[in-house]
Structure formats: structure tokens, C-alpha cells
Design a protein around this motif. Structure first.
Motif, PDB file in Angstrom:
ATOM      1  N   SER A 263      70.057  43.235  29.029  1.00 34.86           N
ATOM      2  CA  SER A 263      70.110  44.470  28.238  1.00 34.86           C
ATOM      3  C   SER A 263      71.263  44.433  27.241  1.00 34.86           C
ATOM      4  O   SER A 263      71.261  45.172  26.265  1.00 34.86           O
ATOM      5  N   SER A 264      72.241  43.562  27.472  1.00 35.35           N
ATOM      6  CA  SER A 264      73.344  43.406  26.523  1.00 35.35           C
ATOM      7  C   SER A 264      73.007  42.380  25.448  1.00 35.35           C
ATOM      8  O   SER A 264      73.633  42.367  24.393  1.00 35.35           O
ATOM      9  N   LEU A 265      72.048  41.535  25.722  1.00 30.92           N
ATOM     10  CA  LEU A 265      71.710  40.458  24.791  1.00 30.92           C
ATOM     11  C   LEU A 265      70.613  40.836  23.807  1.00 30.92           C
ATOM     12  O   LEU A 265      70.633  40.413  22.660  1.00 30.92           O
ATOM     13  N   ARG A 266      69.662  41.604  24.246  1.00 32.19           N
ATOM     14  CA  ARG A 266      68.494  41.914  23.423  1.00 32.19           C
ATOM     15  C   ARG A 266      68.727  43.236  22.707  1.00 32.19           C
ATOM     16  O   ARG A 266      68.705  44.301  23.315  1.00 32.19           O
ATOM     17  N   MET A 267      68.954  43.168  21.405  1.00 33.54           N
ATOM     18  CA  MET A 267      69.238  44.361  20.602  1.00 33.54           C
ATOM     19  C   MET A 267      68.203  44.494  19.493  1.00 33.54           C
ATOM     20  O   MET A 267      67.641  43.499  19.029  1.00 33.54           O
ATOM     21  N   PRO A 268      67.996  45.710  19.026  1.00 38.83           N
ATOM     22  CA  PRO A 268      67.071  45.898  17.906  1.00 38.83           C
ATOM     23  C   PRO A 268      67.667  45.358  16.614  1.00 38.83           C
ATOM     24  O   PRO A 268      68.874  45.123  16.513  1.00 38.83           O
ATOM     25  N   SER A 269      66.831  45.176  15.612  1.00 39.58           N
ATOM     26  CA  SER A 269      67.314  44.676  14.328  1.00 39.58           C
ATOM     27  C   SER A 269      68.372  45.619  13.764  1.00 39.58           C
ATOM     28  O   SER A 269      68.307  46.830  13.946  1.00 39.58           O
ATOM     29  N   GLY A 270      69.376  45.037  13.140  1.00 42.82           N
ATOM     30  CA  GLY A 270      70.446  45.821  12.534  1.00 42.82           C
ATOM     31  C   GLY A 270      71.521  46.265  13.509  1.00 42.82           C
ATOM     32  O   GLY A 270      72.449  46.978  13.127  1.00 42.82           O
ATOM     33  N   VAL A 271      71.413  45.871  14.760  1.00 41.69           N
ATOM     34  CA  VAL A 271      72.401  46.210  15.787  1.00 41.69           C
ATOM     35  C   VAL A 271      72.866  44.888  16.380  1.00 41.69           C
ATOM     36  O   VAL A 271      72.066  44.140  16.931  1.00 41.69           O
ATOM     37  N   ALA A 272      74.184  44.597  16.249  1.00 38.93           N
ATOM     38  CA  ALA A 272      74.639  43.248  16.574  1.00 38.93           C
ATOM     39  C   ALA A 272      75.982  43.190  17.301  1.00 38.93           C
ATOM     40  O   ALA A 272      76.931  42.577  16.813  1.00 38.93           O
ATOM     41  N   PRO A 273      76.092  43.791  18.478  1.00 34.64           N
ATOM     42  CA  PRO A 273      77.342  43.591  19.213  1.00 34.64           C
ATOM     43  C   PRO A 273      77.409  42.157  19.735  1.00 34.64           C
ATOM     44  O   PRO A 273      76.392  41.589  20.136  1.00 34.64           O
ATOM     45  N   ALA A 274      78.593  41.579  19.699  1.00 33.56           N
ATOM     46  CA  ALA A 274      78.789  40.282  20.346  1.00 33.56           C
ATOM     47  C   ALA A 274      78.766  40.520  21.849  1.00 33.56           C
ATOM     48  O   ALA A 274      79.096  41.616  22.309  1.00 33.56           O
ATOM     49  N   VAL A 275      78.396  39.526  22.621  1.00 32.56           N
ATOM     50  CA  VAL A 275      78.396  39.654  24.073  1.00 32.56           C
ATOM     51  C   VAL A 275      79.329  38.594  24.647  1.00 32.56           C
ATOM     52  O   VAL A 275      79.149  37.401  24.395  1.00 32.56           O
ATOM     53  N   VAL A 276      80.336  39.047  25.379  1.00 36.80           N
ATOM     54  CA  VAL A 276      81.301  38.168  26.028  1.00 36.80           C
ATOM     55  C   VAL A 276      81.447  38.653  27.462  1.00 36.80           C
ATOM     56  O   VAL A 276      81.801  39.817  27.683  1.00 36.80           O
ATOM     57  N   LEU A 277      81.175  37.780  28.416  1.00 37.87           N
ATOM     58  CA  LEU A 277      81.150  38.209  29.812  1.00 37.87           C
ATOM     59  C   LEU A 277      82.519  38.283  30.466  1.00 37.87           C
ATOM     60  O   LEU A 277      82.734  39.107  31.348  1.00 37.87           O
ATOM     61  N   GLU A 278      83.441  37.442  30.071  1.00 28.63           N
ATOM     62  CA  GLU A 278      84.774  37.429  30.681  1.00 28.63           C
ATOM     63  C   GLU A 278      85.693  38.423  29.964  1.00 28.63           C
ATOM     64  O   GLU A 278      85.843  38.344  28.735  1.00 28.63           O
ATOM     65  N   PRO A 279      86.327  39.334  30.688  1.00 29.37           N
ATOM     66  CA  PRO A 279      87.189  40.331  30.053  1.00 29.37           C
ATOM     67  C   PRO A 279      88.300  39.728  29.186  1.00 29.37           C
ATOM     68  O   PRO A 279      88.539  40.207  28.071  1.00 29.37           O
ATOM     69  N   ALA A 280      88.974  38.691  29.671  1.00 27.10           N
ATOM     70  CA  ALA A 280      90.050  38.088  28.871  1.00 27.10           C
ATOM     71  C   ALA A 280      89.508  37.487  27.587  1.00 27.10           C
ATOM     72  O   ALA A 280      90.169  37.535  26.541  1.00 27.10           O
ATOM     73  N   ASN A 281      88.298  36.947  27.643  1.00 28.43           N
ATOM     74  CA  ASN A 281      87.709  36.370  26.435  1.00 28.43           C
ATOM     75  C   ASN A 281      87.260  37.444  25.450  1.00 28.43           C
ATOM     76  O   ASN A 281      87.261  37.224  24.240  1.00 28.43           O
ATOM     77  N   ALA A 282      86.896  38.625  25.949  1.00 25.41           N
ATOM     78  CA  ALA A 282      86.572  39.736  25.050  1.00 25.41           C
ATOM     79  C   ALA A 282      87.817  40.139  24.267  1.00 25.41           C
ATOM     80  O   ALA A 282      87.758  40.371  23.051  1.00 25.41           O
ATOM     81  N   ALA A 283      88.962  40.193  24.957  1.00 22.87           N
ATOM     82  CA  ALA A 283      90.223  40.500  24.271  1.00 22.87           C
ATOM     83  C   ALA A 283      90.571  39.409  23.273  1.00 22.87           C
ATOM     84  O   ALA A 283      91.033  39.696  22.156  1.00 22.87           O
ATOM     85  N   LEU A 284      90.338  38.153  23.643  1.00 22.64           N
ATOM     86  CA  LEU A 284      90.618  37.034  22.731  1.00 22.64           C
ATOM     87  C   LEU A 284      89.742  37.116  21.489  1.00 22.64           C
ATOM     88  O   LEU A 284      90.231  36.908  20.366  1.00 22.64           O
ATOM     89  N   LEU A 285      88.470  37.426  21.647  1.00 20.54           N
ATOM     90  CA  LEU A 285      87.602  37.572  20.473  1.00 20.54           C
ATOM     91  C   LEU A 285      88.083  38.707  19.578  1.00 20.54           C
ATOM     92  O   LEU A 285      88.118  38.565  18.356  1.00 20.54           O
ATOM     93  N   ALA A 286      88.469  39.822  20.169  1.00 22.02           N
ATOM     94  CA  ALA A 286      89.006  40.932  19.366  1.00 22.02           C
ATOM     95  C   ALA A 286      90.236  40.466  18.594  1.00 22.02           C
ATOM     96  O   ALA A 286      90.379  40.761  17.401  1.00 22.02           O
ATOM     97  N   ALA A 287      91.114  39.718  19.249  1.00 25.47           N
ATOM     98  CA  ALA A 287      92.312  39.201  18.577  1.00 25.47           C
ATOM     99  C   ALA A 287      91.934  38.288  17.424  1.00 25.47           C
ATOM    100  O   ALA A 287      92.532  38.346  16.340  1.00 25.47           O
ATOM    101  N   LYS A 288      90.929  37.443  17.624  1.00 24.44           N
ATOM    102  CA  LYS A 288      90.489  36.545  16.550  1.00 24.44           C
ATOM    103  C   LYS A 288      89.914  37.329  15.371  1.00 24.44           C
ATOM    104  O   LYS A 288      90.098  36.941  14.215  1.00 24.44           O
ATOM    105  N   ILE A 289      89.232  38.420  15.658  1.00 19.74           N
ATOM    106  CA  ILE A 289      88.710  39.271  14.582  1.00 19.74           C
ATOM    107  C   ILE A 289      89.874  39.863  13.791  1.00 19.74           C
ATOM    108  O   ILE A 289      89.893  39.827  12.560  1.00 19.74           O
TER     109      ILE A 289
END
Length: 160
Positions: free
Chosen positions: A102-128
């Protein structure tokens, strides 16, 4: 205040332990975060009010959404904001873990990234944030260098 902010939005308070892992990792990278609770299913108006609060500010924002089961929250948030959204669903053994779809399949025009590990979600935010912040790029480089040193140290200890 124009310092970047990670808004960690949980679908319920039951997700707090997972959310705190994101917040702790963000703090380790020098990023501020805030924990909020709102459900796309049960309190959509409340979620929209939260999003409006952060979208109308001057701070750069990345949202990390934490919701399991049907995870409407991530798509709802991404469809409502122009800032990046990272879905970080909590681990689940319900349905053999298949609820992650349910986190992977999104409708067109809706594009959240999916990161399963909490520390990696923070790392991706930092990279952004690092796209516009040289100091953040340096912190990420230092973090990655420290990780590499640890691997080399571990290898050296095993083969000494």
C-alpha cells in the motif's frame, strides 16, 4: 527561521517508537524534526491543517509519513503538498508483510519515496536538503566516511 525541518507525521500514536527512530537519526545528522499525529482516514481535515501550517512557512520541509496497513497517509500527504514526502511504514507481519504494498502502489501524480528503515528515511531527507545546503552535504560525506571507517576497522579486527 529558515532551517530545514523534517515533519514526521504518524497515522496514530502507536507508530511513535518508529517515528522516534527517524527523529533520532535526523538529530544525528543535525536536522530538526517534529512529531505530529493525523489520520488520512479518521481526521483528514486535521491532516490538511497540519500540512497547511508547514507548507505556508519559510522553512524547507520534508515530510516523513509513518502509517501501516492501508497507508493512505503517504499518498494523501504527497497529493496535498509540493514538498518531498518519504513513506516509512512500520514493520508488520500482518498479511505476511504484504501491507507494505500500500506504500508502493500510488496513483498517477502521487510520488512519495518509500524507505523502510527509519534511519535511512532521515538520511534521504538530509540528502534532499543537501541539494541546496553545502554544510549538509559535508555532514553526509562525514557520515558516509565514518561508516566506511567502521567497515574497514571491523575487517581489520577479524583479520589481525
Amino acid at each position: 527561521m529558515n532551517q530545514p525541518l523534517i515533519v514526521i507525521l504518524m497515522g496514530s500514536r502507536a507508530d511513535e517508537a518508529h517515528a522516534r527512530k527517524v527523529a533520532d537519526a535526523a538529530a544525528g545528522l543535525g536536522l530538526a524534526s517534529v512529531l505530529r499525529v493525523g489520520s488520512a482516514h479518521k481526521t483528514p481535515e486535521h491532516v490538511l491543517a497540519i500540512l497547511k501550517e508547514y507548507e505556508t512557512g519559510q522553512r524547507p520541509v520534508v515530510y516523513v509519513t509513518i502509517a501501516g496497513r492501508s497507508n493512505a497517509l503517504s499518498g494523501f500527504v504527497d497529493g496535498s503538498v509540493s514538498s518531498p514526502v518519504i513513506a516509512c511504514p512500520p514493520p508488520s507481519e500482518t498479511f505476511g508483510g504484504a501491507d507494505v504494498f500500500s506504500s508502493l502502489r500510488m496513483p498517477s501524480g502521487v510520488a512519495p519515496a518509500v524507505v523502510l528503515e527509519p534511519a535511512n528515511a532521515a538520511l534521504l531527507a538530509a540528502k534532499i536538503f543537501a541539494l541546496a545546503d553545502p554544510a549538509m552535504r559535508e555532514r553526509i560525506a562525514a557520515f558516509k566516511s565514518q561508516q566506511a571507517r567502521k567497515i574497514l576497522q571491523d575487517d581489520g579486527e577479524l583479520n589481525a
